[in-house]
Enzyme design. Structure first.
Site, PDB file in Angstrom:
ATOM      1  N   TYR A   1     -13.090   7.183  35.386  1.00 26.27           N
ATOM      2  CA  TYR A   1     -13.259   6.046  34.471  1.00 26.27           C
ATOM      3  C   TYR A   1     -12.323   6.169  33.274  1.00 26.27           C
ATOM      4  CZ  TYR A   1     -15.382   3.012  30.945  1.00 26.27           C
ATOM      5  OH  TYR A   1     -15.583   2.073  29.963  1.00 26.27           O
TER       6      TYR A   1
ATOM      7  N   ASP B   1     -11.700   0.975  26.218  1.00 26.17           N
ATOM      8  CA  ASP B   1     -12.779   1.887  25.848  1.00 26.17           C
ATOM      9  C   ASP B   1     -12.193   2.948  24.934  1.00 26.17           C
ATOM     10  OD1 ASP B   1     -14.800   4.127  26.056  1.00 26.17           O
ATOM     11  OD2 ASP B   1     -15.706   2.769  27.508  1.00 26.17           O
TER      12      ASP B   1
ATOM     13  N   ARG C   1     -24.437  -8.933  29.655  1.00 24.75           N
ATOM     14  CA  ARG C   1     -24.039  -7.926  28.669  1.00 24.75           C
ATOM     15  C   ARG C   1     -22.937  -8.472  27.746  1.00 24.75           C
ATOM     16  NH1 ARG C   1     -25.899  -2.706  29.761  1.00 24.75           N
ATOM     17  NH2 ARG C   1     -23.958  -1.686  29.142  1.00 24.75           N
TER      18      ARG C   1
END
Length: 247
Positions: free
Chosen positions: A156, A143, A17
């Site tokens: 998360y 993120d 990835r």
């Protein structure tokens, strides 16, 4: 412009990835790469063969479970010995899956906090002496949901928020010798678990650019922070097609 020729990077989760794309891009810049993997042995070996065919003895593989802190220290020791130096650490390895309220237990907490926050801390700490010697840098993959929590992904989101703060804290602790920055991806690759087409279209429609990003977009941001961002530290570079403008 800083040359990366002959410099050494350790990339966690570097076998597939975004990690694999970053590995290829930094390798193309002349860097030697230590690719960490946990269970993606076949992918790691295939990547090693591919890149060593382009430049002999330029890729080394290290297998480790980043939940085991002792193995992190040993991994850094091995990485620094591979070419006698360590210039860059990319904390890319990450666990990602939903944790709805009412279903969270210590096992998922330890797993998600462990891979997304604890491991980057102990890896950065172990690598710091080597990076200070080389005046190197750390790039953390965070993120956009560190700032805007993702529904059903509380643990998360908390872990990535912690990684953002870790980026800023390490920048203060390790400067002036070591720069520490982060990249925050948006809709780049869909999770390995299945997502329906309606959800995908909704996410893409929420971006200003109305399209999905590519792993190369993140790899280029990582390369920029390593190669061109000599006066940046403690910063988060958001690569999300403008999604955070509307969501």
């Amino acid at each position: 412009m800083s040359s990366l020729q002959g410099k050494v990077a350790l990339i966690t989760g570097g076998a597939h990835r975004i990690g694999a794309t970053t590995t290829r891009m930094l390798h193309a810049e002349g860097m030697n790469i230590i690719v960490h993997y946990r269970s993606s042995r076949d992918a790691a070996q295939a990547l090693q063969e591919e890149l060593n065919a382009r430049r002999e003895n330029s890729i080394v593989l290290i297998q480790a479970d980043l939940h085991e802190t002792a193995k992190i220290t040993e991994m850094v020791r091995e990485a620094s010995k591979a070419w006698g130096r360590l210039d860059v650490v990319v904390n890319n390895a990450s666990s990602f899956y939903p944790t709805p309220i009412g279903q969270i237990d210590e096992k998922v907490w330890d797993d998600l906090i462990g891979s997304n926050l604890k491991a980057p801390l102990f890896l950065s700490q172990a690598a710091a002496p080597h990076l200070k010697t080389s005046h190197g840098c750390i790039v953390n993959i965070v993120d956009i949901h560190a700032d805007r929590p993702l529904k059903n992904h509380t643990v998360y989101s908390v872990a990535k928020a912690g990684l953002v703060m870790l980026t800023k804290s390490l920048a203060r602790e390790l400067g002036p010798e070591v720069r520490v920055n982060a990249v925050a991806p948006g809709a780049i690759l869909w999770p390995e678990r299945e997502i329906d087409d309606v959800t995908k279209k909704r996410i893409i429609s929420g971006t200003a650019l109305k399209r999905q990003g590519q792993p190369e977009d993140i790899a280029r941001a990582v390369r920029f922070l390593i190669k061109h961002a000599d006066y940046m530290s403690g910063q988060v570079l958001t690569v999300d097609g403008g999604r955070t403008l509307t969501n």
